[in-house]
Motif scaffolding. Structure first.
Motif, short mmCIF file in Angstrom:
data_model
loop_
_atom_site.label_atom_id
_atom_site.label_comp_id
_atom_site.label_asym_id
_atom_site.label_seq_id
_atom_site.Cartn_x
_atom_site.Cartn_y
_atom_site.Cartn_z
N ILE A 6 -24.17 50.12 92.66
CA ILE A 6 -25.58 50.54 92.74
C ILE A 6 -26.42 49.34 93.13
O ILE A 6 -26.30 48.26 92.53
N ARG A 63 -26.89 54.61 97.30
CA ARG A 63 -26.97 54.36 95.85
C ARG A 63 -27.94 53.19 95.65
O ARG A 63 -27.54 52.07 95.33
N ASP A 123 -29.66 55.00 84.86
CA ASP A 123 -28.72 55.90 84.18
C ASP A 123 -28.36 57.09 85.06
O ASP A 123 -27.19 57.46 85.18
N GLU A 125 -28.53 57.35 88.28
CA GLU A 125 -27.73 56.92 89.43
C GLU A 125 -26.29 56.62 88.99
O GLU A 125 -25.34 56.93 89.70
N ALA A 126 -26.14 56.05 87.80
CA ALA A 126 -24.80 55.73 87.29
C ALA A 126 -24.00 57.00 87.03
O ALA A 126 -22.77 57.01 87.18
N GLU A 127 -24.69 58.07 86.64
CA GLU A 127 -23.99 59.34 86.38
C GLU A 127 -23.42 59.96 87.65
O GLU A 127 -22.49 60.78 87.58
N CYS A 129 -21.75 58.36 89.71
CA CYS A 129 -20.57 57.57 90.05
C CYS A 129 -19.35 58.04 89.25
O CYS A 129 -19.46 58.34 88.06
N LEU A 132 -18.06 53.53 88.25
CA LEU A 132 -19.04 52.50 88.58
C LEU A 132 -18.45 51.11 88.34
O LEU A 132 -17.96 50.82 87.25
N PHE A 135 -23.41 46.30 89.79
CA PHE A 135 -24.74 46.37 90.37
C PHE A 135 -24.95 45.21 91.33
O PHE A 135 -24.39 44.13 91.15
N TRP A 161 -25.22 47.52 80.21
CA TRP A 161 -23.97 47.72 80.95
C TRP A 161 -23.20 46.39 80.99
O TRP A 161 -22.84 45.89 82.05
N LYS A 164 -20.09 45.86 83.17
CA LYS A 164 -20.17 46.05 84.61
C LYS A 164 -20.57 44.74 85.29
O LYS A 164 -21.34 43.94 84.74
#
Length: 461
Positions: A6, A63, A123, A125-127, A129, A132, A135, A161, A164
């Protein structure tokens, strides 16, 4: 399985650079400016879903989150030829619309006030994926929004996160010109603290060097922001090719970062690219390179004139400066045996000076070129390097900061915010002191890397 990334575009610089990046990605994947897949691009072997997802109507949507505290740049994107590319729900402009006034504290505190809205956007946008990976943040460290809001987001990503990866493309200010942002040194030091503590990899793009490259290599007399932003987006696009055109190695972000960063604190990377081409108003402006071979490209990447970090940092105490690691991403018609011969020649000529305490080798990742973009050269290359000379860039920022704080200059612009106020209306310097100490310790760490007993120095008994 694709590992999605993202992208967060923050502030004027971040959004301008991000826009150029998405234009390049669309061209390379055969996606039109409104997100439709072109007829000629339906059989590609590329991974579009690392950076795009498909909407219900089959359009490809980046994204990406476009974030700014003043409307001018994002309104420009909304009225441009790629206005239908982005998800409108992923755009945030402050209701006040006044920006951050080039004050880090303003950008940070305004982001804190709307944290729920920003985190909800991320959140959502992460859903979208399946898996994921991390970033990617594009911003400037010198202004108000890119530095302040960018810093807040780095803290939030680390907190929410934490597992990540966070990679940033951070644009450093031009050190050769007097800036109209008088508090630039304050903004830079406060942002560098967050980049040190909360980012996994920082690709440093120095405006001083970007301007020099545009003048000397592309013969643009007075480079505009559009020119330098295009150079930054070229690096961004090239550094993601192995993710989008996967091969047998470096086909995810963790593989890319792990090969460059042997010790977590030293995660500031320099970039070089050759041969550079630039889309100008009069068509394509190209560098003077006529013929490209693998050896030629790899040799050029080691020349300081092609590195996007200022010559000051590269030349100062240059005899002591060493490479910690190098990754070359070579695109085009390449025979692996040419790569082996080129590495041998570079080793024989001792063109790269490596640290004594780690593996002294250039890593090479071969990547396909987009079949939809015609280029003037057969081979092109990007170098991402971890080099100890980067500390001189930080030392210069520290020096400029010290000159200001010694006179307690312009602190009234920060004093009105709680984190710089002791509660009795007086200026509280603790945040500045802490940021300075962290940046200084990172510079010291890079200096320690130049010594062959680095591992003994850092071992905790």
């Amino acid at each position: 399985m694709p590992r999605e990334i993202i992208c967060l575009q923050v502030g004027q610089c971040g959004n301008q650079v991000g826009t150029e990046f998405w234009k390049k990605l669309c061209a390379e994947h055969g996606i039109s400016k409104d997100g439709r897949l072109e007829d000629f691009a339906t059989q590609g072997e590329d991974r579009k879903d690392v950076f795009f997802y498909q909407a219900d109507d089959e359009h490809y949507v980046p994204r990406a989150l476009l974030l700014d505290l003043e409307p001018r740049v994002i309104h420009g994107i909304r009225t441009s030829d790629i206005c239908n590319l982005f998800n409108p729900e992923n755009v945030f402009i402050s209701k006040e619309g006044g920006g951050a006034g080039n004050i880090w504290a303003s950008g940070f505190c305004q982001a804190e006030k709307v944290q729920e809205h920003l985190l909800d956007m991320i959140d959502r946008e992460a859903e979208y994926c399946d898996s994921l990976e991390g970033f990617c943040l594009s911003h400037s460290i010198a202004g108000g929004t890119g530095s302040g809001m960018g810093s807040y987001l780095l803290e939030a990503l680390s907190d929410r996160w934490g597992k990540k990866l966070v990679q940033t493309y951070s644009v450093f200010p031009n050190q050769n010109e007097s800036s109209d942002v008088v508090v630039q040194p304050y903004n830079s030091i406060l942002t560098l603290k967050r980049l040190t503590l909360h980012a996994d990899a920082v690709v440093v793009l120095d405006n001083t060097a970007l301007n020099r490259i545009a003048v000397e290599r592309l013969h643009v007399e007075s480079p505009s922001f559009h020119v330098t932003n295009s150079l930054v987006s070229t690096v961004m696009a090239a550094s993601t090719t192995t993710l989008r055109y996967p091969g047998y190695m470096n086909n995810d972000l963790v593989g890319l970062i792990a090969s460059l960063i042997p010790t977590p604190r030293c995660h500031f990377l320099q970039a070089g690219y050759t041969p550079l081409t630039l889309e100008g108003d009069r068509g394509q402006v190209t560098s003077t390179v006529r013929k490209t071979t693998v050896l030629d490209v790899m040799r050029r990447l080691l020349q300081s004139k092609n590195i996007m970090v200022s010559a000051h940092a590269r030349s100062k105490e240059s005899l002591n400066a060493k490479y910690i690691s190098i990754l070359n991403i070579i695109q085009g018609e390449v025979d692996p045996t040419q790569v082996h011969k080129s590495l041998q020649r570079i080793r024989e000529r001792k063109l790269a000076n490596f640290i004594e305490w780690g593996p002294a080798s250039i890593q090479v990742a071969l990547s396909k070129k987009s079949p939809y973009v015609q280029t003037a050269h057969r081979v092109s290359g990007l170098m991402l390097a971890n080099h100890t000379s980067i500390r001189h860039l930080f030392n210069r920022s520290l020096s400029h900061y010290d000159q200001l704080i010694k006179r307690v200059a312009f602190v009234d612009r920060y004093q009105q915010y709680a984190m710089f106020n002791d509660g009795h209306g007086n200026f509280a310097q603790e945040e500045f002191d802490d940021a300075r100490a962290i940046v200084q310790s990172m510079s010291d760490e890079y200096e320690a890397c130049e010594h062959d007993d680095y591992i003994d120095r850092t071992r905790v008994y």
